[in-house]
Structure formats: structure tokens, C-alpha cells
Scaffold this active site. Structure first.
Site, PDB file in Angstrom:
ATOM      1  N   PHE A   1       0.849  -1.192   0.000  1.00  0.00           N
ATOM      2  CA  PHE A   1       0.000   0.000   0.000  1.00  0.00           C
ATOM      3  C   PHE A   1       0.880   1.236   0.000  1.00  0.00           C
ATOM      4  O   PHE A   1       1.621   1.485   0.950  1.00  0.00           O
ATOM      5  CB  PHE A   1      -0.971   0.053   1.179  1.00  0.00           C
ATOM      6  CG  PHE A   1      -1.874   1.257   1.071  1.00  0.00           C
ATOM      7  CD1 PHE A   1      -2.992   1.224   0.251  1.00  0.00           C
ATOM      8  CD2 PHE A   1      -1.567   2.445   1.707  1.00  0.00           C
ATOM      9  CE1 PHE A   1      -3.799   2.347   0.090  1.00  0.00           C
ATOM     10  CE2 PHE A   1      -2.363   3.580   1.549  1.00  0.00           C
ATOM     11  CZ  PHE A   1      -3.485   3.530   0.742  1.00  0.00           C
TER      12      PHE A   1
ATOM     13  N   LYS B   1       1.925  11.313   7.128  1.00  0.00           N
ATOM     14  CA  LYS B   1       1.100  11.046   8.311  1.00  0.00           C
ATOM     15  C   LYS B   1       1.561  11.820   9.545  1.00  0.00           C
ATOM     16  O   LYS B   1       1.311  13.011   9.629  1.00  0.00           O
ATOM     17  CB  LYS B   1       1.011   9.537   8.538  1.00  0.00           C
ATOM     18  CG  LYS B   1       0.269   8.871   7.362  1.00  0.00           C
ATOM     19  CD  LYS B   1      -0.348   7.537   7.642  1.00  0.00           C
ATOM     20  CE  LYS B   1      -1.355   7.195   6.552  1.00  0.00           C
ATOM     21  NZ  LYS B   1      -1.044   6.013   5.792  1.00  0.00           N
TER      22      LYS B   1
ATOM     23  N   ASP C   1       9.102   2.992   2.206  1.00  0.00           N
ATOM     24  CA  ASP C   1       7.909   3.785   2.496  1.00  0.00           C
ATOM     25  C   ASP C   1       7.610   3.625   3.985  1.00  0.00           C
ATOM     26  O   ASP C   1       7.110   2.587   4.415  1.00  0.00           O
ATOM     27  CB  ASP C   1       6.738   3.311   1.626  1.00  0.00           C
ATOM     28  CG  ASP C   1       5.470   4.128   1.889  1.00  0.00           C
ATOM     29  OD1 ASP C   1       5.435   4.883   2.882  1.00  0.00           O
ATOM     30  OD2 ASP C   1       4.517   3.983   1.093  1.00  0.00           O
TER      31      ASP C   1
HETATM   32  C1  LIG Z   1      -1.177   6.080   4.263  1.00  0.00           C
HETATM   33  C2  LIG Z   1      -0.050   5.551   3.469  1.00  0.00           C
HETATM   34  C3  LIG Z   1       0.286   6.120   2.221  1.00  0.00           C
HETATM   35  C4  LIG Z   1      -0.529   7.202   1.572  1.00  0.00           C
HETATM   36  O1  LIG Z   1      -0.642   8.361   2.326  1.00  0.00           O
HETATM   37  P1  LIG Z   1      -1.796   9.425   1.981  1.00  0.00           P
HETATM   38  O2  LIG Z   1      -1.476  10.590   2.863  1.00  0.00           O
HETATM   39  O3  LIG Z   1      -3.099   8.771   2.333  1.00  0.00           O
HETATM   40  O4  LIG Z   1      -1.691   9.732   0.538  1.00  0.00           O
HETATM   41  C5  LIG Z   1       1.392   5.618   1.565  1.00  0.00           C
HETATM   42  N1  LIG Z   1       2.125   4.624   2.077  1.00  0.00           N
HETATM   43  C6  LIG Z   1       1.831   4.048   3.266  1.00  0.00           C
HETATM   44  C7  LIG Z   1       2.685   2.951   3.786  1.00  0.00           C
HETATM   45  C8  LIG Z   1       0.716   4.479   3.984  1.00  0.00           C
HETATM   46  O5  LIG Z   1       0.398   3.885   5.141  1.00  0.00           O
END
Ligand SMILES: *Cc1c(COP(=O)(O)O)cnc(C)c1O
Length: 399
Positions: free
Chosen positions: A140, A254, A225
Site C-alpha cells: 500500500f 502522516k 515507504d
Molecule cells: C497512508 C499511506 C500512504 C498514503 O498516504 P496518503 O497521505 O493517504 O496519501 C502511503 N504509504 C503508506 C505505507 C501508507 O500507510
């Protein structure tokens, strides 16, 4: 207005791209939120780890309010007096040379993809339009068309094609499959050190170290990520510290916004960041002075309150408490720090009804991938609050 009417209006005028629990929140403080009818809940989702510092952290709120009274937006057409300090703070904390500020996580990932591709062409010498990035099953990384192009989740993709080419998908946690996927045009391996959305999936120990070696051998970038796992969540400031490696690129988001403003960034070396030149990438809001002021305060709070250390201690206490319940419904409890997944046995039904019962008991948690309840409270949670939560979770998990 009562909760039902508010939900009806949102349902009537909004797109139905979410399936929220039927609770309407109106206030928050620390680990606690309150709904419009005055019921109090513990927030054990933390907006998917965007609230590591808790709701309305006084220092972050104060920094935001002070900045809002001075200057909020300049665009990058001009300098502002907060951005430099934010980037310096971020680089010092993470050990990277440079940071490129964006707003949402998906934008940080898009930035990482663009950086890796351009590095591939300009530095590694990959022939034009041949760059490949290796990614993992069940990843994700966000919701843009390019990012969902390499998702393996049908609902994320269905109806949204045509997709962006240039990605190779390998099974998550499988170092052999990863090795087999590299070729001379591979520019990067993009991976989550723990897959949060996929159900708190932890790869075998040593996986990231192997990935590091393979990226070195094939002259490709290891891009992590850590939008969900970073900034203290797993008991370290960055999840990669658990394996003692360093990536070549890192995406953060985040909790970088301290729970009150979207702030994200891509971090990397002089060499990689050097591929960007004026005009080739940007964002109107990225790096604005309000975001920078909030970002600085968000990082200060993480460090000064040792929230990574707290995540480790409270996570251990929480997992021990969950394990001690010996719930007949639970297949597995897994996690690091305060990123904890409780997988419900298939014969006990999906996780959603458990989350609904938790809500009735005063705990807001959300299922991820049908069978897993994610417990990820703000890292400011106290021992008493962990115990309070365990006392309310027990009757739901142990009938
Ligand atoms: C939430 C998340 C994203 C995307 O972030 P948004 O602010 O919703 O675009 C990307 N990578 C990971 C691992 C995430 O948990």
C-alpha cells in the site's frame, strides 16, 4: 444535530469511497475522542498513524496557531522563513542529505518514483523509458493512478485503468524472488518495512538486510515507504533501525503533520536529489510555512517525549495483555511497538463485527483486510490507558 442525521447528510452528499464505523466525532485530546452525543472513546487507530503525537498536542497546536497569525502560504515561487529550518531538522533526525516536502503520503511516494526513475536515467545510465521499479505483493503506497498501477488489490484497481507501466511485483518477504527480479534496468526496490494496510504483515528477520545487499549489488536504490511505520510507531524513530540498515530513499507523511496538517516528504542523498532541477517537480502547498512550523513541532514532540521509546514499552505491555487473554477467536497477534495486528480466526467471522463491539465498549479500532483488527493508538498513551483499553477489549475477544 444527532449522529444519525449527520451521517445521512454525509451519505447523501458524499461519494461512498469509505465504510466508516457509525460514530460521529466532534472533539479530541491525546488518545481520547468524543462524539456528538458526548460519548468518550479511546482512538486506537490514530488516523492510520497520523496521530502519533495524539490529538491536539499542545506544543504542535501552539506552533500552528502562532504560524497562522504570521504567514501560511508563499508557494515555492518565494522563500519562506520556516522551510529551511524544517528541512534541516528532518535531515538531521533521519540522517539524509536532503528532503523534498510534499503534502500527502501518495505525493511523497510519487516523488520517490520520479526521483528513482530520473536517477536511473541520469546517473545509472538506464536507456530512456526502460526504468523498472520492483515492488511487493499486497503493498500500500497510496491512491494515485501510478501507485495503484502496481497494487495487487483488485478493489484499488478495478475500473481505474489504463495503468502506468514500469513496475515488477514480487512476493513480500521473499528474498529469493526479490533477487530474481533485478535486472540492468532496475532503478529501485520500493517497499514498506512492515505492511500496515495489508494487515500488519512483518517480513522475515533479515529481509531488509538482504534487500540492502541486493540493491547494492545491482546498483539500485532501496526506497522505504515509512509513511505508516516511521516517526516512532514501531518503537524506533524509523522502522529500518530494527534491521540496522540505511535505505537510499525514504518517504514520510502522516505523523509528520502532527495530526493537524498534511505534511509529507521524500528524503534521500545529494546524488539522488541532485536529479531535480527548477521546473521538473513541485507542489503549490508543499513546504509552506504553516506545514514547516507544524512539521518542526511534530518532530520536536517525537524526540523530546521519546515517543519511539514509549511505543516500544507500551506496545510490549499491550501485546502481553492481549496474549494473556488467550482468546479463542484470535489466530495471531503480531506487531512492533504500537503497530499491532490481531488476526481473527476465519471460523470466528470477519474482524468488522469485533470492531463494532469494541466501539460499543469505548474503543475505536478499524479492521484491515477483513480478518485483522489494527491497534495503533497515539504513542502518547500511558500505562493506565493501555490497561483501560485491555480491560475493555477482553470481554470482546473472550466471550
Ligand atoms: C497512508 C499511506 C500512504 C498514503 O498516504 P496518503 O497521505 O493517504 O496519501 C502511503 N504509504 C503508506 C505505507 C501508507 O500507510
Amino acid at each position: 444535530m444527532d449522529a444519525r442525521s449527520i451521517i445521512e447528510i454525509a451519505d447523501r452528499y458524499g461519494a461512498h469511497n469509505y465504510h466508516p464505523l457509525p460514530v460521529v466525532l466532534a472533539r479530541g485530546q491525546g488518545v481520547w475522542v468524543e462524539d456528538v452525543e458526548g460519548h468518550r472513546f479511546m482512538d486506537m487507530l490514530s488516523s492510520y498513524s497520523a496521530l502519533n503525537q495524539g490529538h491536539l498536542h499542545p506544543r504542535i497546536l501552539e506552533a500552528a496557531i502562532a504560524q497562522m497569525g504570521r504567514l501560511t502560504l508563499t508557494s515555492r515561487a518565494f522563500h519562506n522563513d520556516r522551510l529551511g529550518a524544517f528541512l534541516e531538522r528532518l535531515c538531521r533526525l533521519s540522517g539524509f542529505d536532503r528532503a523534498l516536502p510534499m503534502n500527502t503520503g501518495a505525493e511523497a511516494v510519487e516523488t520517490a518514483i520520479k526521483a528513482a526513475r530520473k536517477w536511473g536515467y541520469k546517473v545509472k545510465g538506464v536507456p530512456e523509458d526502460q526504468a523498472r521499479i520492483i515492488v511487493c505483493t499486497d503493498n500500500f503506497h497510496g491512491r494515485t493512478v501510478t501507485i495503484i498501477s502496481f497494487s495487487t488489490e483488485d478493489p484499488y484497481r478495478d475500473g481505474f485503468g489504463p495503468f502506468t507501466p514500469g513496475f515488477t511485483v514480487v512476493p513480500y518477504g521473499d528474498a529469493e524472488a526479490l533477487e530474481a527480479a533485478f535486472d540492468e534496468n532496475t532503478v529501485a526496490f520500493l517497499v514498506e518495512p512492515i505492511q500496515g494496510e495489508a494487515g500488519i504483515r512483518i517480513p522475515p528477520a533479515g529481509y531488509l538486510r538482504r534487500a540492502r545487499e541486493l540493491c547494492d549489488r545491482y546498483h539500485a536504490l532501496l526506497v522505504l515507504d515509512e509513511i505508516q511505520t516511521g516517526l516512532g510507531r514501531t518503537g524506533r524513530m524509523f522502522c529500518f533501525e530494527h534491521e540496522g540498515i540505511r535505505p537510499d530513499g525514504l518517504t514520510l507523511g502522516k505523523a509528520l503533520g502532527g495530526g493537524l496538517y498534511p505534511v509529507s516528504a521524500f528524503l534521500s542523498s545529494d546524488e539522488v536529489m541532485g536529479v531535480f532541477h527548477p521546473g521538473d517537480h513541485g507542489s503549490t502547498f508543499g513546504g509552506n510555512p504553516l506545514a514547516a512550523a507544524v512539521g518542526i513541532a511534530a518532530l520536536d514532540v517525537l524526540v523530546d517525549e521519546d515517543l519511539a521509546g514509549r511505543a516500544e514499552r507500551m506496545g510490549r505491555r499491550f501485546v502481553e495483555g492481549l496474549e494473556a487473554m488467550s482468546s479463542p477467536h484470535v489466530l495471531e497477534i503480531r506487531g512492533k511497538g504500537l503497530l499491532i495486528g490481531v488476526e481473527i480466526k476465519p471460523e470466528s467471522g470477519p474482524a468488522r463485527p469485533f470492531c463494532e463491539r469494541l466501539m460499543e465498549a469505548g474503543i475505536l479500532a478499524k479492521e484491515t483486510h477483513h480478518q485483522v483488527i489494527r491497534f495503533a493508538p497515539p504513542l502518547v498513551i500511558s500505562e493506565d490507558e493501555v490497561d483501560w483499553a485491555l480491560a475493555r477489549i477482553a470481554p470482546v475477544l473472550v466471550p
